[in-house]
Design an enzyme around this catalytic site. Structure first.
Site, PDB file in Angstrom:
ATOM      1  N   ASP A   1      -7.275   3.120  -8.822  1.00  0.00           N
ATOM      2  CA  ASP A   1      -6.884   1.896  -9.524  1.00  0.00           C
ATOM      3  C   ASP A   1      -5.618   2.127 -10.360  1.00  0.00           C
ATOM      4  O   ASP A   1      -5.030   3.207 -10.344  1.00  0.00           O
ATOM      5  CB  ASP A   1      -8.071   1.462 -10.397  1.00  0.00           C
ATOM      6  CG  ASP A   1      -8.224  -0.042 -10.478  1.00  0.00           C
ATOM      7  OD1 ASP A   1      -7.222  -0.747 -10.306  1.00  0.00           O
ATOM      8  OD2 ASP A   1      -9.350  -0.503 -10.746  1.00  0.00           O
TER       9      ASP A   1
ATOM     10  N   GLU B   1      -3.209  -1.052  -6.665  1.00  0.00           N
ATOM     11  CA  GLU B   1      -2.299  -1.445  -7.758  1.00  0.00           C
ATOM     12  C   GLU B   1      -1.995  -2.938  -7.666  1.00  0.00           C
ATOM     13  O   GLU B   1      -1.018  -3.421  -8.213  1.00  0.00           O
ATOM     14  CB  GLU B   1      -1.055  -0.552  -7.825  1.00  0.00           C
ATOM     15  CG  GLU B   1      -0.221  -0.412  -6.582  1.00  0.00           C
ATOM     16  CD  GLU B   1       0.491  -1.692  -6.207  1.00  0.00           C
ATOM     17  OE1 GLU B   1      -0.118  -2.477  -5.433  1.00  0.00           O
ATOM     18  OE2 GLU B   1       1.623  -1.906  -6.665  1.00  0.00           O
ATOM     19  N   TRP B   2      -2.879  -3.658  -6.940  1.00  0.00           N
ATOM     20  CA  TRP B   2      -2.921  -5.122  -6.902  1.00  0.00           C
ATOM     21  C   TRP B   2      -1.668  -5.753  -6.286  1.00  0.00           C
ATOM     22  O   TRP B   2      -1.335  -6.917  -6.565  1.00  0.00           O
ATOM     23  CB  TRP B   2      -3.169  -5.698  -8.306  1.00  0.00           C
ATOM     24  CG  TRP B   2      -4.182  -4.921  -9.096  1.00  0.00           C
ATOM     25  CD1 TRP B   2      -5.480  -4.716  -8.733  1.00  0.00           C
ATOM     26  CD2 TRP B   2      -3.986  -4.239 -10.332  1.00  0.00           C
ATOM     27  NE1 TRP B   2      -6.107  -3.946  -9.667  1.00  0.00           N
ATOM     28  CE2 TRP B   2      -5.226  -3.637 -10.670  1.00  0.00           C
ATOM     29  CE3 TRP B   2      -2.913  -4.075 -11.197  1.00  0.00           C
ATOM     30  CZ2 TRP B   2      -5.400  -2.880 -11.823  1.00  0.00           C
ATOM     31  CZ3 TRP B   2      -3.093  -3.315 -12.348  1.00  0.00           C
ATOM     32  CH2 TRP B   2      -4.316  -2.741 -12.656  1.00  0.00           C
ATOM     33  N   GLY B   3      -0.924  -4.961  -5.524  1.00  0.00           N
ATOM     34  CA  GLY B   3       0.246  -5.529  -4.851  1.00  0.00           C
ATOM     35  C   GLY B   3       1.473  -5.605  -5.730  1.00  0.00           C
ATOM     36  O   GLY B   3       2.513  -6.135  -5.316  1.00  0.00           O
TER      37      GLY B   3
ATOM     38  N   ASP C   1      -7.869  -9.164  -8.382  1.00  0.00           N
ATOM     39  CA  ASP C   1      -9.259  -9.114  -7.908  1.00  0.00           C
ATOM     40  C   ASP C   1      -9.733 -10.412  -7.260  1.00  0.00           C
ATOM     41  O   ASP C   1      -9.356 -11.508  -7.673  1.00  0.00           O
ATOM     42  CB  ASP C   1     -10.184  -8.817  -9.094  1.00  0.00           C
ATOM     43  CG  ASP C   1     -10.000  -7.401  -9.584  1.00  0.00           C
ATOM     44  OD1 ASP C   1      -9.125  -6.692  -9.057  1.00  0.00           O
ATOM     45  OD2 ASP C   1     -10.747  -7.006 -10.506  1.00  0.00           O
TER      46      ASP C   1
HETATM   47  C1  GLA Z   1      -9.876  -3.383 -11.161  1.00  0.00           C
HETATM   48  C2  GLA Z   1      -9.953  -3.386  -9.630  1.00  0.00           C
HETATM   49  C3  GLA Z   1     -11.339  -3.848  -9.213  1.00  0.00           C
HETATM   50  C4  GLA Z   1     -12.404  -2.942  -9.801  1.00  0.00           C
HETATM   51  C5  GLA Z   1     -12.257  -2.889 -11.309  1.00  0.00           C
HETATM   52  C6  GLA Z   1     -13.133  -1.823 -11.931  1.00  0.00           C
HETATM   53  O1  GLA Z   1      -9.938  -4.661 -11.675  1.00  0.00           O
HETATM   54  O2  GLA Z   1      -8.972  -4.208  -9.091  1.00  0.00           O
HETATM   55  O3  GLA Z   1     -11.442  -3.879  -7.804  1.00  0.00           O
HETATM   56  O4  GLA Z   1     -12.265  -1.666  -9.241  1.00  0.00           O
HETATM   57  O5  GLA Z   1     -10.924  -2.593 -11.690  1.00  0.00           O
HETATM   58  O6  GLA Z   1     -12.995  -1.755 -13.317  1.00  0.00           O
END
Ligand code: GLA
Length: 365
Positions: free
Chosen positions: A149, A182-184, A204
């Site tokens: 993450d 890293e969410w893109g 998410d």
């Molecule tokens: C981030 C990630 C999620 C999950 C949470 C855990 O938000 O994007 O997929 O792993 O952390 O805290």
């Protein structure tokens, strides 16, 4: 002599760029992850139960392999003497090695989670500065998959951090599927092909079909919002390198039609199929959706093409995905709440999606 030097340099270049374990995740990884349903409320009995159900529900035989623990498996502090991460002794009294052994004994694989920042998103110790040590620990426990993450990473460089962990895993010697999360934000599809096997493309997922779910300071994305982001990224997916639209919400309370749509599009997009529901309490309908052999065969097709959205008119979308042996999968998606009838001109459609056409090319980054 010159020739030898050149081949030596070429070899060095190869090592420098080939960080990840090649040959893994040649089709999108399939498994289960704890986060969507359980958050940090995970423990040994729960995970063993999930592994048991993975087998008894038929999911393992349908292709699901990984049992992945997300955030919340460790203690709040590293071991004060060794600096190692420590499995929470209350949640996991038998330790991670024993749990990994149990999961392996069921013919499944074992995954863990950590973060390239100083802490994980739920404020457990992160791996920044401990990459090699953590990678060696995972190898000694028998970890097969690592989701990594990006919380508490202010001031750090994403490419550098993910490359460092990738190399650490490689050096530790146990083949591990490396999942970037890293969410893109830094467009990992443009740089992560040699670093990891899958990369998140968005923030998410939330348990809604469309729109967003708003929290105090952030929001999660409904299924179709993520599809909107993923749709343009099809040129970047290939065997061993997948766009990850996130763990699924199938079986978490949306309608049957919504769950079927969610699963079908994930399969059309060659997405990693990580179930995010409580397997021990699944309805028969959920099992049927998650183990649909035809849909899974489309997701797992060896060519590894991510399907693309061919048209999108009045909430009606048409998706195509090229498959092995010159076959194609097609998916009609109704995004609205109303019943719609579909009429599709197959001849016209076919000439518009020829693989030679510019609209469908795979990028070789
Ligand atoms: C981030 C990630 C999620 C999950 C949470 C855990 O938000 O994007 O997929 O792993 O952390 O805290």
């Amino acid at each position: 002599m010159k020739f030898r030097l050149l081949s030596f340099l070429l070899l060095l270049c190869n090592f420098a760029s080939a960080q990840k374990f090649h040959g893994l995740a040649q089709t999108p990884p399939m498994g289960w992850s704890s986060w969507n349903t359980f958050g940090t409320r995970i423990n040994e009995e729960l995970i063993k139960g999930i592994a048991d159900y993975m087998v008894s529900s038929g999911m393992r035989d349908a292709g699901y392999q990984y049992i992945n623990l997300d955030d919340g498996w460790s203690t709040r502090k590293r071991d004060s003497v060794t600096g190692d991460l420590v499995a929470d002794p209350v949640k996991f009294p038998s330790g991670m090695k024993a749990l990994a052994d149990y999961v392996h004994s069921k013919g499944l694989k074992f995954g863990l989670y950590n973060c390239g920042g100083t802490m994980t998103c739920a404020k457990f110790p992160g791996s920044h500065g401990y990459e090699e040590q953590d990678a060696r620990l995972y190898a000694s426990w028998g970890v097969d998959y690592l989701k990594y993450d990006w919380c508490y990473s202010e001031g750090f460089d994403a490419q550098e951090s993910y490359k460092k962990m990738s190399q650490a895993l490689k050096d530790a010697g146990r083949p591990v599927v490396f999942s970037l999360c890293e969410w893109g934000t830094t467009k990992p599809w443009t740089w992560a092909k040699e670093v990891g096997h899958l990369w998140r493309i968005s923030g998410d997922i939330g348990n809604v079909f469309d729109g967003i779910k708003q929290y105090d300071t952030w929001h999660s994305n409904g299924v179709m919002r993520i599809v909107d982001i993923a749709a343009d990224l099809y040129p970047y997916a290939s065997p061993g390198a997948w766009n990850d639209p996130d763990m699924m919400e199938v079986g978490n309370g949306q309608t049957e039609a919504q769950d079927k749509t969610h699963f079908s599009i994930w399969c059309m997009m060659a997405a990693p199929l990580m179930a995010g529901n409580d397997l021990t309490k699944m309805s028969d309908t959920t099992i049927r959706i998650l183990t649909n052999k035809d849909a899974i065969a489309i997701d797992q097709d060896k060519m590894g093409w991510q399907g693309f959205r061919y048209s999108n008119v009045d909430s009606l979308q048409v998706w195509f995905k090229p498959l092995e042996n010159d076959e194609w999968a097609v998916c009609f998606v109704n995004r609205s709440n109303k019943t719609k009838s579909v009429s599709f001109d197959w001849k016209k459609g076919k000439c518009g999606i020829s693989r030679q056409s510019k609209s469908f090319e795979r990028r070789e980054n």
